[in-house]
Scaffold this active site. Sequence first.
Site, PDB file in Angstrom:
ATOM      1  N   CYS A   1       0.838  -1.200   0.000  1.00 46.33           N
ATOM      2  CA  CYS A   1       0.000   0.000   0.000  1.00 46.33           C
ATOM      3  C   CYS A   1       0.875   1.253   0.000  1.00 46.33           C
ATOM      4  O   CYS A   1       1.440   1.629   1.028  1.00 46.33           O
ATOM      5  CB  CYS A   1      -0.908   0.002   1.228  1.00 46.33           C
ATOM      6  SG  CYS A   1      -1.895   1.496   1.400  1.00 46.33           S
TER       7      CYS A   1
ATOM      8  N   CYS B   1      -0.389   4.006   2.318  1.00 44.18           N
ATOM      9  CA  CYS B   1      -0.096   3.772   3.737  1.00 44.18           C
ATOM     10  C   CYS B   1       1.359   4.073   4.083  1.00 44.18           C
ATOM     11  O   CYS B   1       1.656   4.687   5.106  1.00 44.18           O
ATOM     12  CB  CYS B   1      -0.389   2.326   4.100  1.00 44.18           C
ATOM     13  SG  CYS B   1      -2.000   1.718   3.611  1.00 44.18           S
ATOM     14  N   ASP B   2       2.277   3.606   3.236  1.00 43.00           N
ATOM     15  CA  ASP B   2       3.689   3.569   3.611  1.00 43.00           C
ATOM     16  C   ASP B   2       4.616   4.449   2.772  1.00 43.00           C
ATOM     17  O   ASP B   2       5.806   4.562   3.080  1.00 43.00           O
ATOM     18  CB  ASP B   2       4.198   2.124   3.524  1.00 43.00           C
ATOM     19  CG  ASP B   2       3.399   1.184   4.402  1.00 43.00           C
ATOM     20  OD1 ASP B   2       2.994   1.607   5.503  1.00 43.00           O
ATOM     21  OD2 ASP B   2       3.168   0.033   3.993  1.00 43.00           O
TER      22      ASP B   2
END
Length: 260
Positions: free
Chosen positions: A136, A139-140
Site C-alpha cells: 500500500c 499507507c507507507d
Amino acid sequence: MKEKKHHDVVVVGAGIAGMTAAIYARRAGKTVLVFESSMQGGQIVNTSSIENWPGDFGVSGMDLSQKIYHQMNNLGVDVEFDEILTIEKKKEDEFLVLTEQESYSCSAIILAVGTEPRKMSEKQTKDAGGRAISYCATCDGALYKDKPVVVVGSGNTAKHEMKYLKNIASKVYHIHHDDPIPKDAEAVFVAIGRVPSTAFLGDLVELDKDGYIVAEEDCKTSLSGVFVAGDCRTKDVRQLVTAAADGAVAAMAVVEYLDR
C-alpha cells in the site's frame, strides 16, 4: 474452549459487503455478530478519495467505512475483532465458528471475507533481501520520502502506486513479476493483483480454481445456510456498489432461510 451466546447470523468480514449485510439482517430483527480480523472497511480504508460511490462524491475510504460502521453499531450489531480459524456445520440449523480462544454458535453464515494482496514469488522475495515490502503506497509511501523505491506489477493498481510515489520518492522503478529488484531501491511496493481470503474455509463450500466462493446473484453457496457477499464471490464486476448490493441480497436470503 468457552462458547459465547448464540446468534442468528454470523457475518465474516467487516468490509462494505459484510457491514451492509449486517445492517440489513439486523433491521430484519435478527441477532448478528460480525467478525473482522484487522479493521473495519476492508481494502477501501487505504483509498484517499472515492469518486464512484453514489451520493458521496470524493469521500475517503476511511470516512465512508466509519459511517457504515457507526450505522451498524447503532442498530445493535455485535462485533468481534478476531481471526476465525475454522467454521463447522454441526447440524441443519447450527454452525460452530472457532477462533483461537473462543467458540461461537449461529444459525446461518454470511461470508464477506474479501480479497488480499497477492504475494511476490519466492524468487523475488529472496531478491528483495532485507528491504521493506509494502502492499500500500498510500499507507507507507511517506516513509520513503526522497529515497528510491520500486513498484512490482503491470496492471492499473501498479500504475496508481507509481503515480502516487513519484510525488514522494527520489526515483520510482517499475518492474514486472519475477524481474530482478534494483539494488539501490530501499522499499518494494507490490501491486500484482489480489486473491480471495478463503483458505481457512477448507472444503466447507465450493470454491472455483482461483479460490473464489462459487455463487450466483442470489449469493447462495453450495452449503445450505451459508451465503456469500462481495469480492470473494464468483462474479464479473467487483466494485463498492456491487459489494453493498451483495450484502443486501445475502442478508435477505439469510432472513428468508431463517424464517423458513
